[in-house]
Design a protein around this motif. Structure first.
Motif, short mmCIF file in Angstrom:
data_model
loop_
_atom_site.label_atom_id
_atom_site.label_comp_id
_atom_site.label_asym_id
_atom_site.label_seq_id
_atom_site.Cartn_x
_atom_site.Cartn_y
_atom_site.Cartn_z
N PHE A 88 22.35 20.91 29.40
CA PHE A 88 22.58 19.86 29.39
C PHE A 88 22.51 18.53 28.06
O PHE A 88 22.06 19.30 27.26
CB PHE A 88 21.27 18.58 29.31
N ASP A 89 23.53 17.88 27.82
CA ASP A 89 24.03 17.37 26.30
C ASP A 89 23.31 16.09 26.40
O ASP A 89 23.65 14.87 26.47
CB ASP A 89 25.47 17.50 26.37
N PRO A 90 22.11 15.67 26.02
CA PRO A 90 22.06 14.34 25.55
C PRO A 90 22.75 13.15 24.78
O PRO A 90 22.63 12.14 25.13
CB PRO A 90 20.76 14.40 24.71
N ALA A 91 23.45 14.18 23.83
CA ALA A 91 24.29 12.84 23.06
C ALA A 91 25.25 12.11 24.10
O ALA A 91 25.73 10.78 23.53
CB ALA A 91 24.81 12.95 22.36
N SER A 92 26.12 12.37 25.05
CA SER A 92 27.16 12.54 25.69
C SER A 92 26.67 12.15 27.27
O SER A 92 27.14 11.71 27.95
CB SER A 92 28.18 13.10 26.07
N SER A 93 25.20 12.93 27.72
CA SER A 93 25.05 12.67 29.13
C SER A 93 24.57 10.89 30.06
O SER A 93 24.09 10.51 28.92
CB SER A 93 23.32 13.54 29.18
#
Length: 299
Positions: A88-93
């Protein structure tokens, strides 16, 4: 075990959930004949009918009921392993999280949480629902909700959910009039109250506290939430019991008065989710982010 086809686990698990061959086929995107054939193979390999047709659908045998929890756990283990690989990548999700929460999160934390969210996860969105009279096992298991910020007592959440301690706070009396005497149960019983919830654990806890003293509250107004409560209190002599942090905020914003109640009258809340998604990296991130914002506000 060497003869059992592990591909049949999902068919048996879904049959246990919906008790219907046709519904199982629909949920698994299979034909009814495929599901029927799979059931026949399960019966042969396990030497048991497993499900018997009745007027109320396919009813499980004792053998099916006995093995169902182990099959569900096996599937959850596999699902968690697969989900964990995704990362999970919060910057791109662009993921949308849905949370059920009460007034504490909605009133005090949400503005700060959204400010943090828009900085570190600008494309992630959040849906917030109010708490209802549910143990939330079904909603969390089926993915209808990702997380619940719920109450410990009076008992609300299913014991099968995983939880993390969140916050503990006392209750206060909120009103416009000045109170110059101790808030004894006998004095509080003379007041007229607003019940600011269609279903609220802080109110149930207050009712339980009054009942322990042989007293019932005089409820003059019931509201669906806290939204109009401050204005009602400003214009009447009605009072309300509510979480102390929210009472303090309303007292400051609307020139009301807040008085702490009995020291033993305390609300405890937890973050809760279903074990099925315990290894979901997005959910782990959400839990940690909510806790981090709460700790920042507590400083």
């Amino acid at each position: 075990m060497s003869r059992f086809d592990l591909n049949l686990l999902r068919v048996l698990d879904t049959l246990m959930a919906c008790r219907s061959v046709s519904e199982t086929a629909r949920r698994l995107h299979l034909s009814q004949s495929t599901v029927s054939h799979a059931l026949a193979r399960c019966r042969e390999q396990l030497n048991d009918p497993l499900f018997v047709a009745s007027r109320h659908g396919m009813q499980p045998t004792p053998r099916a009921l006995a093995i169902a929890p182990a099959f569900r756990q096996a599937l959850e283990t596999v699902e968690q392993a697969v989900n964990d690989e995704a990362g999970f990548d919060p910057a791109s999700s662009e993921r949308r999280f849905t949370v059920a929460a009460g007034a504490y999160f909605d009133t005090l934390m949400l503005p700060h949480f959204m400010a943090e969210l828009m900085q570190c996860a600008p494309r992630v969105s959040l849906g917030v629902r109010g708490l209802i009279g549910s143990d939330y096992e079904r909603e969390l298991e089926e993915g209808e909700l990702d997380m619940v910020i719920g109450f410990v007592a009076p008992s609300q959440l299913s014991p099968r959910l995983q939880t993390r301690p969140f916050i503990e706070y006392p209750l206060s009396l909120l009103c416009r009039q000045q109170v110059d005497q101790p808030l004894t149960p006998q004095f509080l019983a003379q007041l007229a109250y607003v019940y600011p919830s269609e279903w609220g654990h802080s109110q149930l806890l207050t009712d339980k506290w009054f009942a322990s003293h042989g007293i019932s509250r005089d409820i003059r107004l019931q509201l669906p939430d806290f939204q109009s409560l401050p204005q009602v209190l400003v214009h009447t002599d009605l009072v309300a019991t509510m979480p102390a942090p929210i009472a303090s905020l309303y007292a400051e914003q609307f020139s009301l008065r807040s008085y702490p109640l009995d020291d033993g009258l305390t609300i405890k809340m937890v973050l809760a989710w279903h074990p099925r998604f315990a290894m979901d990296p997005g959910l782990k991130w959400l839990v940690d982010k909510v806790m981090a914002v709460k700790e920042t506000l507590s400083q």
